[in-house]
Motif scaffolding. Sequence first.
Motif, PDB file in Angstrom:
ATOM      1  N   ASP A  39     -12.885  -1.102  13.756  1.00 59.42           N
ATOM      2  CA  ASP A  39     -11.334  -1.029  13.810  1.00 59.42           C
ATOM      3  C   ASP A  39     -10.943  -2.475  13.162  1.00 59.42           C
ATOM      4  O   ASP A  39     -10.981  -3.375  13.741  1.00 59.42           O
ATOM      5  N   ALA A  40     -10.460  -2.242  11.828  1.00 58.10           N
ATOM      6  CA  ALA A  40     -10.079  -3.446  11.066  1.00 58.10           C
ATOM      7  C   ALA A  40      -8.695  -4.065  11.311  1.00 58.10           C
ATOM      8  O   ALA A  40      -8.160  -5.266  11.075  1.00 58.10           O
TER       9      ALA A  40
ATOM     10  N   TYR B 191      -2.192   0.576  -4.800  1.00 63.48           N
ATOM     11  CA  TYR B 191      -1.388   1.560  -5.385  1.00 63.48           C
ATOM     12  C   TYR B 191      -0.155   1.093  -6.149  1.00 63.48           C
ATOM     13  O   TYR B 191       0.507   0.233  -5.699  1.00 63.48           O
TER      14      TYR B 191
ATOM     15  N   SER C  34      -8.189  12.879  -1.010  1.00 64.19           N
ATOM     16  CA  SER C  34      -8.719  12.174   0.047  1.00 64.19           C
ATOM     17  C   SER C  34      -8.042  12.730   1.457  1.00 64.19           C
ATOM     18  O   SER C  34      -6.869  13.213   1.302  1.00 64.19           O
TER      19      SER C  34
ATOM     20  N   LEU D 237      -6.291  10.887  -5.661  1.00 69.39           N
ATOM     21  CA  LEU D 237      -7.509  11.495  -5.236  1.00 69.39           C
ATOM     22  C   LEU D 237      -7.187  12.110  -3.865  1.00 69.39           C
ATOM     23  O   LEU D 237      -6.582  11.409  -2.950  1.00 69.39           O
TER      24      LEU D 237
ATOM     25  N   TYR E  29     -12.317   7.436  -1.472  1.00 73.54           N
ATOM     26  CA  TYR E  29     -12.644   6.390  -2.469  1.00 73.54           C
ATOM     27  C   TYR E  29     -14.018   5.573  -2.128  1.00 73.54           C
ATOM     28  O   TYR E  29     -14.889   5.443  -2.749  1.00 73.54           O
TER      29      TYR E  29
ATOM     30  N   LYS F  54       1.014  -2.677   0.039  1.00 67.26           N
ATOM     31  CA  LYS F  54       0.284  -3.029  -1.334  1.00 67.26           C
ATOM     32  C   LYS F  54       0.649  -4.162  -2.212  1.00 67.26           C
ATOM     33  O   LYS F  54      -0.245  -4.729  -2.814  1.00 67.26           O
TER      34      LYS F  54
END
Length: 229
Positions: free
Chosen positions: A72-73, A171, A221, A219, A15, A189
């Motif tokens: 790196d979050a 999601y 991914s 998708l 995405y 989520k």
Amino acid sequence: GKRAFIAGVADDNGYGWAIAKSLAAAGAEILVGTWVPALNIFESSLRRGKFDESRKLQDGSLMEIAKVYPLDAVYDNLEDVPEDVKTNKRYAGAKNWTVQEVVESVKKDFGTIDILVHSLANGPEVSKPLSETSRKGYLAAISASSYSYISLLKHFLPIINPGGSSLSLTYIASERIIPGYGGGMSSAKAALESDTRVLAFEAGRKKRIRVNTISAGPLGSRAAKAIGF
Ligand code: ZID
């Protein structure tokens, strides 16, 4: 023109890449944040022209990425980074990849942004049902998939221009039971969606910045394939 930072681009299948293309087609300048372990292969693929076909925009031009930032979050600043990660071969080659450092670099390089996109998630135990998920796995899912958004918005907020906008991907497993989306990812989520409402209130009041999340359709991914979706 507007400037966008898209966190969570490491190939041309996800995405983040598609959103970057839409924003580029609309005239935005594109900055991306790429997960540190995926940085080398992403940058070398870009350089070697492997993505040229998928960089093509409707008008025939190629999407330009003004800069790729290693990110790196799950780490807000250097003090958060454990020794084994610091010295890890895949991390030691890059620098300034914690959230705070990335935002400092963007500020130094470009000053401000208009659009922040969070297109990243990770749940190490995603294939385990929730009732079999460990505390560690659950907290890791929340850290990478939910708090990462709070942290990015918190650090970027001072350099997002008023009237700007911020977006994440969620999601429907947050609301309905989707077997296979385990490991606390459904919880992550749900947190992301609740946080979106609260952050929209706060960032709207503070700086007229919109905060939204889009519930994505399927998708193919890398992340989706990894969990067999
Ligand atoms: P992607 O692999 O392209 O993107 C995820 C990125 O996150 C990768 O580039 C990783 O390197 C990066 N990343 C992981 N951990 C970190 C970290 N700690 N720091 C920085 N970067 C990190 O996959 P994508 O495009 O599927 O994922 C983007 C967003 O879309 C995520 O928030 C997903 O949860 C969300 N999303 C995707 C799908 C899908 O189908 N691909 C769905 C819903 C939400 C979905 O699973 N029906 C069935 C399934 C689905 C929808 C409908």
